[in-house]
Structures are given as C-alpha cells and as structure tokens.
Design an enzyme around this catalytic site. Structure first.
Site, PDB file in Angstrom:
ATOM      1  N   ASP A 247      27.669  54.523  51.581  1.00 56.88           N
ATOM      2  CA  ASP A 247      27.844  53.089  51.758  1.00 56.88           C
ATOM      3  C   ASP A 247      29.122  52.590  51.081  1.00 56.88           C
ATOM      4  O   ASP A 247      29.397  52.907  49.912  1.00 56.88           O
ATOM      5  CB  ASP A 247      26.632  52.359  51.166  1.00 56.88           C
ATOM      6  CG  ASP A 247      26.712  50.860  51.335  1.00 56.88           C
ATOM      7  OD1 ASP A 247      26.685  50.402  52.482  1.00 56.88           O
ATOM      8  OD2 ASP A 247      26.820  50.154  50.314  1.00 56.88           O
ATOM      9  N   GLU A 284      31.323  54.873  55.044  1.00 50.58           N
ATOM     10  CA  GLU A 284      31.637  53.525  55.497  1.00 50.58           C
ATOM     11  C   GLU A 284      32.826  53.077  54.660  1.00 50.58           C
ATOM     12  O   GLU A 284      32.729  52.974  53.432  1.00 50.58           O
ATOM     13  CB  GLU A 284      30.470  52.564  55.285  1.00 50.58           C
ATOM     14  CG  GLU A 284      30.810  51.145  55.721  1.00 50.58           C
ATOM     15  CD  GLU A 284      29.867  50.100  55.160  1.00 50.58           C
ATOM     16  OE1 GLU A 284      29.851  48.987  55.705  1.00 50.58           O
ATOM     17  OE2 GLU A 284      29.166  50.380  54.171  1.00 50.58           O
TER      18      GLU A 284
END
Length: 585
Positions: A247, A284
């Site tokens: 993330d 990401e």
C-alpha cells in the site's frame, strides 16, 4: 514448548503473563534489545501477553492470533497444526494473469474467509487467475476496509482468524487461483497500536497523511525494517500466499542507501527460491517512477509490478466526462492513447493537479507491460467517492463493455474490482467500526466535512460507523443471474477467454502497442498484433478504417460489421458500443 521473543530495547524487564500461570521473566540475549524465553507450559491455543517494566499486559507484536482483537491477549499459534492440501501447488506467475480484487467483509453476506470459499467457483468460471485480498491484518472492531490494521502478523478474527485464511488460500490453490494479500507498511491504525510502547517503530522526523512516519532510517530502524520484512515473509511462507500488494509506497519515508523496498523485494525473491515457486510484490505508487519496478541488478527497487492510476484516470475521465480533482489533466482520447502506449500521462510532464512536473518516462523498448496494472475500478477509486458509487451507475452498458474490453486487451496486467464483472448495482462505501467513541465521531465528521467542501450535503454522505453502510456495500449475488447483469458477465468471460487464448493479447512488448483514434468522430482503436479493440463513444454509428487486410469480428457488444471495399476494410460499430476484431492474412 513455546519460544517467546520480543524486541523491547528500552525495557529494564520483560515478563510474560498467562492466565493460570505464574509470571515469568524473559531474558536478554542475541541482538541488542531482544528478550527470550522457552516455556514448556505454554502451548497452541493458550493466551499470553507481555509486561514491560511491570506495566499493563500488551499483545505480542509478532502474534499470529488475536482472538479478541488487538486490545486483547495474544494466543499461541502453531502453524504446524493446520493440514494443507496444496502440496502440489507450484505458484502462478503474475505475467499473463488477470487479478480480481475483493474485500472479505463485503464479498459475501457473512463476510468471512469460509463464505468467500463458496464463491470461488464463480471466479474460476470468470477466468481470473489471481485473487487479491484487501488487508486482513487484525484491526479493532469487526468492520473496516482493513487499512487500519495494527497487528501485522495476525489475520482478523471476525473474518475467521489464521485458520480461516489458510482454508481460503488452500481452497484457492485447489482451483488454480493464486492469492495476493494487500499489506500496509506505511502506517498503522489510530487505535490498538501498541508498537510505540515496545520501541522506536515510528518517528516524528517525517509526517504522513496518517501521522508520524514508520521509522525506516533512524536509530533502531534495523529492527523496524526486519519486523516489516519478517511480517511480509510470514504471510507468504506460513499462509502460503503467492504475492503481496504494498500500500502507498510513496509514503514510506526512507533515506538509507539501500531502500526498504529493495530490501523487501530481495527477501521475497530469496524466499521464492527457497520455496520453489514464484513470489511477487505489487506496489501502489503515486510517483510514476519506473525505477520502482526496474530489476535490482539494473539499479531499480526490484518490485515486480505496480498500479497505474494514470490509465484509470484517462479511461474514467474520457468515459464519464468528470474533470474534478486529479482528473483535471485527463479526459481526451489522446491522453488515453498515451497511457496505453507509454504507461503514464505524467512521465515528466506538467501536472495541473499537483502544480508541478511529475513522473519519469518508461523505457517502453525494455520495460514489459505486465509490470503495470490496468483497471477500470479499484477499492480506492470507488470507495473514496462521496457515496461509493460504481462506474456502472454512471455509464450505459455499451460503454461499460468498451471499458472492459480496453482493460482486458491492454498490454498491462488487468485487475477487476469485485462485482465489476456484472455491473454490480451495490455501492462500495467507506466504513469503519472504531471502538473509541471519540475516534468514531472524528472520522464521521471528517468524512462529511471533506465532501461538504465539494458541495455535498451532509445528509447524503453515508455514516462510516453505521452498520447500514456495511450492508449497502455487500455484493448482491442474485444480480449475476438476471438481466441486465448476466449479459455483462458473459462479456467479461468472453474477453478473458480471448486474452487467455491468444498470446498476442498478453505480449509484454509495449513498443508494439499502437492506438488510432478520431477525437471529433468519437472512436478509438487499440492495436495488439492482428487484434483490434474498437470503441465508439458517439451517439451515432461509427465506421473505423482497418487497413487493407480482411478481418473478422471475434466479439462485439452490439452487432458490428466488417466491410471490404476498394478503399480497404472497415469496421462499423453501433452507437456507444465496442468490438474486438482480428485481421486475417
């Protein structure tokens, strides 16, 4: 016998507290700051906690089992007690795959790992190859997206705990599905985080959108990095996962000579070699920096793939006409064509949203397309909208079909968001279950204030803490069985089958990808070898030039025709429709 160990560099004493047993002291040893103890009286299923300097009981930072949540005691978990049936599983590489992103808590009505197992055959029939789970690391309360996790080694108990996650992974492997887990290393949730009591896991030298940054480069950062790397390896090794989605890696503040991401990617590669199966990481990243996915031996960080928001923004803005926020630079066919051929729009170009130049070019002659993920929707792009409305609420079926065709015949690794394949009518909204009333109210007020600034009435913003918000976000599994959803599901299955059947559609060479378009006429065509994916956005039929070769239509949403005349071959599309065709020699 159970071996207990914990890093607590500032503690003068560390004790283990277990119900019905005397308090026992751990002993310093090994690396600085570490404490250890072997206990014959502590077994699988027994509860325990640590006490630092005589303080209150705290959960084990490396606990795999938190049966009453992050605020309760840890429970001894012996990974050898689970019986796996996936001994023949040798993994599934990411190149050539199709990813399906899902959230355990809303994928089914029950919101558990075991309930998800009962829907896996749908994913097999759909044709996807990799299941990506939103974070399952334990967090306070029952409901949440998972990005407020605080126990980075433990599977969320309301979902089914560690055994439940293992059953799901085992069932996926039995069906040929690889499993990716979303992990969060850039912050911990605002409640239930006991790591600062143990050591310098965070630093005030940097700040992130969630507060103090994780300490990746200050004093004590060797152990903090080891904690995160070991956690990642534990998910892959002990839970038999195949890959990790990392993330928001752009929020990892790290100025050491060997970046944390490089260290992590190296550790994952080495574990894959040891286990004899491909393991991978997907980042990401908001940096638009190809060095994230450049191999380490070539000077990069060695992450295997990354999300490509520019492609999403280009496709979404073109189809919906939205231009607010980060969509401001997108919306034309030329920007979509650029992201299909060069990955990013912002590859060193000016970003109006950021007020500066942004990104770095991708060397399309060397970088394979499968290192970038393409998607029409994802959990952020749906859930961060005011009401969590999906793109199926914004577009007619023909344009939904065209968007799906571009994603699934793109040169990238396609990713679908749960329910997208049948145009789910259920929203996916932002929801939390904070047990601290003050925190819950702050989140509620913050969410409403954020969207009120963009003109939304407070009454229209779903309450993140309401159980109704969670219920509204659950998939309705009766929809794929009835019109109009069944037709879109058939379309997705057809596109995935085409991608799987024809190697040209998974060709990783970005330099071989071409796009033609007519902005005024409203049509665009993606060229992949002999294949043509054509999309007509106009309200009138469109006739697209196909060159001099003959052609055939392989799949179309509305009837499409091929005509061959003196001037060459043409493809005629109905208004707001799409087709995939193939040139014939």
């Amino acid at each position: 016998m159970t071996h207990l160990s914990v890093w607590a560099p500032a503690a003068a004493t560390v004790d283990v507290v277990s119900p019905g047993a005397p308090t026992r002291a751990l002993h310093p040893g090994g690396r600085p700051g570490w404490w250890h103890l072997d206990l014959e009286s502590l077994h699988h299923g027994d509860d325990y906690a640590f006490s630092l300097d005589g303080g209150p009981p705290l959960p084990d930072p490396r606990s795999a089992w938190q049966p009453t949540g992050p605020d309760g005691p840890s429970r001894v978990y012996d990974h050898d007690t689970f019986t796996w049936t996936d001994t023949a599983w040798r993994g599934r590489p990411l190149p050539g795959g199709v990813i399906y992103e899902l959230h355990i808590g809303t994928f089914t009505d029950e919101g558990t790992f075991d309930a998800a197992i009962r829907r896996l055959d749908h994913l097999v029939d759909l044709g996807v190859t990799h299941v990506e789970l939103l974070p399952v690391a334990a967090f306070p309360g029952r409901h949440g997206w998972g990005y407020d996790g605080v126990c980075l080694w433990a599977a969320h108990e309301p979902y089914g705990g560690p055994d439940g996650l293992k059953r799901l992974v085992d069932a996926c492997h039995a069906r040929g599905l690889a499993v990716i887990l979303d992990v969060v290393h850039n912050h911990l949730g605002p409640s239930g985080n006991y790591l600062p009591r143990y050591g310098p896991y965070f630093t005030d030298r940097y700040h992130t959108p969630w507060g103090s940054a994780v300490n990746l480069d200050g004093p004590g950062s060797d152990e903090v990095r080891a904690f995160l790397v070991d956690s990642a390896l534990a998910w892959l090794r002990d839970f038999h996962l195949d890959g990790l989605r990392l993330d928001a890696v752009h929020e990892l503040e790290d100025r050491r000579a060997v970046p944390f991401l490089e260290e992590l990617s190296d550790a994952v590669d080495r574990l894959g070699t040891t286990l004899g199966k491909p393991l991978f990481t997907i980042a990401e990243s908001d940096l638009n920096d190809p060095r994230v996915v450049t191999p380490r031996e070539s000077g990069g960080l060695g992450i295997h793939a990354q999300w490509s928001d520019d492609f999403h923004h280009a496709l979404h803005a073109l189809l919906t006409g939205e231009r607010q926020g980060y969509y401001v630079d997108f919306g034309s066919m030329s920007t979509l064509a650029r992201t299909l051929t060069r990955v990013w729009l912002h590859d060193g170009r000016w970003s109006s949203f950021r007020g500066r130049h942004h990104g770095r070019p991708v060397d399309t002659s060397r970088m394979p397309g499968h290192r970038f993920l393409a998607y029409l929707q994802d959990h952020d792009q749906v859930g961060n909208r005011a009401t969590g409305d999906r793109i199926s609420a914004l577009l007619p079926p023909g344009l939904l079909a065209g968007a799906a065709a571009l994603v699934l015949t793109s040169p990238f690794t396609p990713m679908l968001f749960m329910g997208e394949e049948w145009g789910a009518s259920t929203p996916w909204q932002y929801f939390t279950d904070h047990t601290d009333p003050a925190l819950a109210d702050a989140v509620r007020r913050g969410r409403r204030a954020e969207f009120a600034a963009h003109g939304w009435a407070e009454r229209d913003i779903p309450d993140p803490q309401s159980p109704d918000t969670v219920r509204a976000s659950r998939l309705d599994w009766s929809e794929p069985l009835r019109a109009p959803h069944a037709a879109l599901l058939t379309w997705y299955r057809t596109l995935i089958r085409l991608r799987r059947t024809h190697p040209e559609l998974t060709d990783p060479h970005l330099s071989a990808v071409h796009v033609t378009y007519d902005e005024a006429a409203g049509w665009l065509m993606l060229h992949r070898g002999p294949f043509r994916t054509a999309l007509n956005l106009a309200d009138e039929p469109a006739t697209l030039p196909m060159g001099t070769a003959n052609a055939e239509v392989l799949a179309s949403w509305d009837p499409a025709t091929i005509d061959r005349g003196l001037a060459g071959t043409t493809l005629t599309l109905a208004p707001r429709s799409t087709a995939v065709a193939r040139l014939l020699s």
